[in-house]
Design a protein around this motif. Sequence first.
Motif, PDB file in Angstrom:
ATOM      1  N   GLY A  97       0.825  -1.208   0.000  1.00 19.16           N
ATOM      2  CA  GLY A  97       0.000   0.000   0.000  1.00 19.16           C
ATOM      3  C   GLY A  97       0.852   1.248   0.000  1.00 19.16           C
ATOM      4  N   GLY A  98       0.194   2.358   0.071  1.00 11.36           N
ATOM      5  CA  GLY A  98       0.899   3.629   0.124  1.00 11.36           C
ATOM      6  C   GLY A  98       0.177   4.687  -0.695  1.00 11.36           C
ATOM      7  N   PHE A  99       0.310   5.919  -0.273  1.00 10.48           N
ATOM      8  CA  PHE A  99      -0.378   7.015  -0.945  1.00 10.48           C
ATOM      9  C   PHE A  99       0.247   7.258  -2.315  1.00 10.48           C
ATOM     10  CE2 PHE A  99      -1.870  11.504  -1.261  1.00 10.48           C
ATOM     11  CZ  PHE A  99      -3.219  11.252  -1.037  1.00 10.48           C
ATOM     12  N   LEU A 100      -0.538   7.933  -3.132  1.00  9.06           N
ATOM     13  CA  LEU A 100      -0.075   8.363  -4.449  1.00  9.06           C
ATOM     14  C   LEU A 100       1.344   8.941  -4.379  1.00  9.06           C
ATOM     15  CD1 LEU A 100      -1.881   8.624  -7.012  1.00  9.06           C
ATOM     16  CD2 LEU A 100      -2.031  11.037  -6.476  1.00  9.06           C
ATOM     17  N   GLY A 101       2.221   8.471  -5.250  1.00  9.17           N
ATOM     18  CA  GLY A 101       3.549   9.057  -5.325  1.00  9.17           C
ATOM     19  C   GLY A 101       4.545   8.501  -4.325  1.00  9.17           C
ATOM     20  N   ALA A 102       4.162   7.465  -3.557  1.00 11.16           N
ATOM     21  CA  ALA A 102       5.085   6.921  -2.564  1.00 11.16           C
ATOM     22  C   ALA A 102       6.103   5.978  -3.182  1.00 11.16           C
ATOM     23  CB  ALA A 102       4.303   6.211  -1.458  1.00 11.16           C
ATOM     24  N   GLY A 103       5.871   5.531  -4.400  1.00 18.94           N
ATOM     25  CA  GLY A 103       6.840   4.657  -5.066  1.00 18.94           C
ATOM     26  C   GLY A 103       6.371   3.217  -5.195  1.00 18.94           C
ATOM     27  N   LYS A 104       5.066   2.980  -5.113  1.00 19.16           N
ATOM     28  CA  LYS A 104       4.549   1.607  -5.169  1.00 19.16           C
ATOM     29  C   LYS A 104       4.910   0.910  -6.481  1.00 19.16           C
ATOM     30  CE  LYS A 104       0.116   2.167  -4.450  1.00 19.16           C
ATOM     31  NZ  LYS A 104      -0.326   3.519  -4.189  1.00 19.16           N
ATOM     32  N   THR A 159       7.432   1.383  -8.575  1.00 19.26           N
ATOM     33  CA  THR A 159       8.844   0.984  -8.620  1.00 19.26           C
ATOM     34  C   THR A 159       9.079  -0.252  -7.755  1.00 19.26           C
ATOM     35  OG1 THR A 159       9.343   3.327  -8.797  1.00 19.26           O
ATOM     36  CG2 THR A 159      11.188   1.848  -8.347  1.00 19.26           C
ATOM     37  N   PHE A 160       8.465  -0.257  -6.580  1.00 19.68           N
ATOM     38  CA  PHE A 160       8.637  -1.381  -5.665  1.00 19.68           C
ATOM     39  C   PHE A 160       8.072  -2.668  -6.265  1.00 19.68           C
ATOM     40  CE2 PHE A 160       7.023  -3.619  -1.714  1.00 19.68           C
ATOM     41  CZ  PHE A 160       8.248  -4.171  -1.407  1.00 19.68           C
ATOM     42  N   LEU A 161       6.870  -2.577  -6.825  1.00 22.53           N
ATOM     43  CA  LEU A 161       6.260  -3.764  -7.439  1.00 22.53           C
ATOM     44  C   LEU A 161       7.134  -4.295  -8.566  1.00 22.53           C
ATOM     45  CD1 LEU A 161       2.451  -3.021  -7.750  1.00 22.53           C
ATOM     46  CD2 LEU A 161       3.595  -4.692  -6.305  1.00 22.53           C
ATOM     47  N   ASN A 162       7.661  -3.368  -9.331  1.00 20.34           N
ATOM     48  CA  ASN A 162       8.549  -3.731 -10.416  1.00 20.34           C
ATOM     49  C   ASN A 162       9.731  -4.529  -9.896  1.00 20.34           C
ATOM     50  OD1 ASN A 162       9.308  -3.633 -13.065  1.00 20.34           O
ATOM     51  ND2 ASN A 162       8.862  -1.437 -13.220  1.00 20.34           N
ATOM     52  N   ARG A 163      10.282  -4.058  -8.789  1.00 17.01           N
ATOM     53  CA  ARG A 163      11.416  -4.730  -8.166  1.00 17.01           C
ATOM     54  C   ARG A 163      11.002  -6.128  -7.689  1.00 17.01           C
ATOM     55  NH1 ARG A 163      16.548  -3.281  -5.797  1.00 17.01           N
ATOM     56  NH2 ARG A 163      17.326  -5.323  -5.201  1.00 17.01           N
ATOM     57  N   LEU A 164       9.821  -6.209  -7.067  1.00 20.31           N
ATOM     58  CA  LEU A 164       9.372  -7.498  -6.540  1.00 20.31           C
ATOM     59  C   LEU A 164       9.231  -8.527  -7.650  1.00 20.31           C
ATOM     60  CD1 LEU A 164       6.648  -6.745  -3.836  1.00 20.31           C
ATOM     61  CD2 LEU A 164       9.121  -6.936  -3.601  1.00 20.31           C
ATOM     62  N   ASN A 181       3.692  -0.933 -14.763  1.00 19.05           N
ATOM     63  CA  ASN A 181       4.779  -0.297 -15.494  1.00 19.05           C
ATOM     64  C   ASN A 181       6.005  -1.182 -15.376  1.00 19.05           C
ATOM     65  OD1 ASN A 181       6.387   1.467 -16.830  1.00 19.05           O
ATOM     66  ND2 ASN A 181       6.598   2.898 -15.124  1.00 19.05           N
ATOM     67  N   VAL A 182       5.941  -2.322 -16.035  1.00 23.76           N
ATOM     68  CA  VAL A 182       6.967  -3.341 -15.869  1.00 23.76           C
ATOM     69  C   VAL A 182       8.095  -3.114 -16.883  1.00 23.76           C
ATOM     70  CG1 VAL A 182       7.381  -5.826 -15.898  1.00 23.76           C
ATOM     71  CG2 VAL A 182       5.189  -4.937 -15.119  1.00 23.76           C
ATOM     72  N   ASP A 183       9.327  -3.445 -16.462  1.00 20.38           N
ATOM     73  CA  ASP A 183      10.466  -3.355 -17.384  1.00 20.38           C
ATOM     74  C   ASP A 183      10.118  -4.057 -18.706  1.00 20.38           C
ATOM     75  OD1 ASP A 183      11.979  -2.057 -15.541  1.00 20.38           O
ATOM     76  OD2 ASP A 183      12.924  -3.880 -14.781  1.00 20.38           O
ATOM     77  N   GLN A 226      14.346   5.050  -4.364  1.00 18.94           N
ATOM     78  CA  GLN A 226      13.813   4.445  -5.580  1.00 18.94           C
ATOM     79  C   GLN A 226      14.849   3.509  -6.201  1.00 18.94           C
ATOM     80  OE1 GLN A 226      10.579   4.935  -5.240  1.00 18.94           O
ATOM     81  NE2 GLN A 226      10.139   5.779  -7.264  1.00 18.94           N
ATOM     82  N   ALA A 227      16.137   3.844  -5.981  1.00 19.16           N
ATOM     83  CA  ALA A 227      17.192   3.049  -6.598  1.00 19.16           C
ATOM     84  C   ALA A 227      17.557   1.823  -5.766  1.00 19.16           C
ATOM     85  CB  ALA A 227      18.429   3.916  -6.819  1.00 19.16           C
ATOM     86  N   SER A 228      17.138   1.783  -4.520  1.00 22.28           N
ATOM     87  CA  SER A 228      17.546   0.649  -3.674  1.00 22.28           C
ATOM     88  C   SER A 228      16.350   0.078  -2.934  1.00 22.28           C
ATOM     89  CB  SER A 228      18.599   1.095  -2.664  1.00 22.28           C
ATOM     90  OG  SER A 228      18.007   1.953  -1.706  1.00 22.28           O
TER      91      SER A 228
END
Lengths: 311, 516
Positions: free
Chosen positions: A14-21, A23-28, A47-49, A187-189
């Motif tokens: 979860g997380g509010f708009l703009g928190a980086g969800k 990017t995180f999902l992409n990483r997962l 927004n997957v690679d 966002q990078a880590s």
Amino acid sequence: MIAAQAAIPMTVVGGFLGAGKTTFLNRLISEAEGRYAVLVNDFGAINVDANLIAHHDGTTIALTNGCVCCSVGGGFIEALGGLLDAGGKFDHIIVEASGVGDPWRIAEIALVEPMLRLNATIVLVDAARIEMLLADPQVGATVRSQFERCDVVLLNKIDLIDRLSLERARDVVEQVCSNACVIETSQASMPNLASLHQRPARSPFYAQPCAVDSADHEITFRRWSYQRDGQFDRSRLALALAALPPELLRLKGACRLAGEANSALLQMAGRAWSLTDAGSEESSGIALVGIGTTSLPDRLELDDILDHALA
Amino acid sequence: MAVGSYEEICADAGAIEVDRRFADKILLPGFVEGHSHIMEGIVWTMPYVGAGDRRSPEGLLVQGIRDVEGIIERLREAADKLSDPDTPLFAWGFDPLHIGGQQLTRWHLDQVSTTRPIMVIHASFHISNVNTLILDRAGLLGPIDISGVVVDEDGRPTGELQGIAARFRVFRMLGGNPLSANLTTDDVNRYAASACIQGVTTITDLHSDLPDNTVDLYRAAAERDDFPIRLVPALASASHSPDDGIAKIERLKQENRPKLHFGIVKLVIDGSIQGFTARVRWPGYHNGASNGLWYVAPEELPRIVERYHRAGIQLHIHTNGDEATELALDAIEAAQTAMPRPDHRHTLQHCQMADAALFRRMRALGVCVNLFANHVYYWGDSHYEQTMGPERAHRLNATGTAQRIGVPYAIHSDAPVTPLGPLFTAWCAVNRVSSGGRVLGRETEALTVAQALAGVTIGAAYTLKLDHVVGSIEVGKFADFAVLEEDPFEVVPEGLKDIPVWGTVVGGHVHKAPGE
Ligand SMILES: [Zn+2]
């Protein structure tokens, strides 16, 4: 009915708009250990690679590593039901709550549905904006409810703020959820699920027999983050690590070492520790994150021990 | 259609044959319901247990039930008609606020059956009550701390279920939610029949994902001469990104035909007032409940509105509380500033708590409003006592203010949340009396009969951008009529809702309402 031990682990992000969800999902999913099904409970957020995509049909993306990512909009309940009907096709279900949704409400599904078990509720927080958002009369209550009851807070975008602001952000987050494990990220880590070491959910709840070991119910952690601009001296660092208290369970992060070109990755678990070449010259200074029990000493005391190892 | 005396029409249309079948009837423009849902056609597969009288799609009067004993009795009758002892019994329409706060517990439902699953769905569709058997089978009977599984003082679940977790579990256990199954032709036909019974000839389905199955059914129905409605479905913004939504609307518009009109998009900003999920401004909820929920992030709303606005698509924006209304107007103002678009007719739906200043902004921005007149009757007492308090309850659904300030307006039922029936909706706006008999803001907010009838005909057509083809009896428009037994301008205003409806005419095709 399927036996509880066969239940599919579910993680809610979860997380509010703009928190980086996103990017995180992409990483997962790009570092998935098995076939993940990701349900995005909001439109347009996938927004997957591009090089991971095997097949894309508008609302569903199939990835080359066996994962599937699906934007479900209004039909979330039906989509999740469909995944369970599909049987053992997936090893893990990840649900992204909408930017204004309460992830705990979704997490509760895994507490009442025998085919699921709750792995964790992870909420991303934009470190630069959280204090302002919590004070906002329009959205403050919405943001607060999002991480009041979660297992892990990813205090994100720490690279965009100074240390003082970071400490303030951490303070306001810990005031809302004193029990959650707060991990500083940028966002990078971003961590992946493996690095979040799949702790059992903190849920205070419930007679879900044999799904969760009751001894783990009350596990809570304290966080400690250590950041310096300088570098460690190798031999003094060994002494300092040995002097850290046993309540510190883990310590991890990047650090510069005097006289060495590349930065190093420090990992410590219990009394054991290792320093490996991080293979990068870019990162500067020292940024470590520690996890300890609730009786972990004050952070100033811990800072002082490591400050003795500075070159 | 052509309009005029026999000689005048012959001059335009050549020789005509006179049809006198409606000589003793009253023809009004076919009613336009600007905010209702296809769900009205689905719920009637289940018994109704609400407090107010309703008409079924077969035209039968279904009596309201005003006590728990009566509900148990009706459920027993319905259960007796089911041959298979394990078939779940679903019912709909219950609202404790309408029967003096009486709760329906699992112990009540156990009096109907302890061996058959029973679920009563509330009028709001967000809450349900189930019997002990369902709780037990779903594993929700034990000591439990799950949001939405309501417990009594002793910590025992009462059978009331509210949240997504309980809903997911229970519907999975029961083998599905009968209200979210794939739409069928029967559902669409029931919706059309319910409309015909009330004199409605143009009707919305104001929130739909519009999957292919639904579009196919609507297209097929709209091609039939015996299908008595013009359907106006609104695409749900929540299930599409603006880019996808815009592309889908462009595609769907290719399907438009005389009885099917795609093109509008529905955006939901907050929840409901009586559910305490609407976003309200100071002084907040009268009983001290905390403020409601955003269904769209406030900072995301302007981006969504601007995308659709730039694409030339008309938005229908659900705002119940005045904080949500203000946010919607901010977003429209920003979009209008970024790209002025004449005659956009973005319409605020419900908009129940707006004050005069918000209406003045609507007028300045070219915004229309569709006010929820039926709420004054159904929840006026709750709004007075609990949600808004006296002063704001009096200006609830401020039709008079809209009229004075000059905001184009319609009035609606939100069926099946309240009963479909434009004459009843007009009656609500004219009389402004609650079900408990309390008069709310009649001096300032009541409409005249003529204004109220405009609100369910040309006013509603205007909010749907269909006022050039329906909503009035005018040469060149579709020949759509509501056929009434009495003249609404002759009856006393209190009698407006009781005028019998004979049926409708749609595009010249006569449809007698099904009935007793
Ligand atoms: Zn509605």
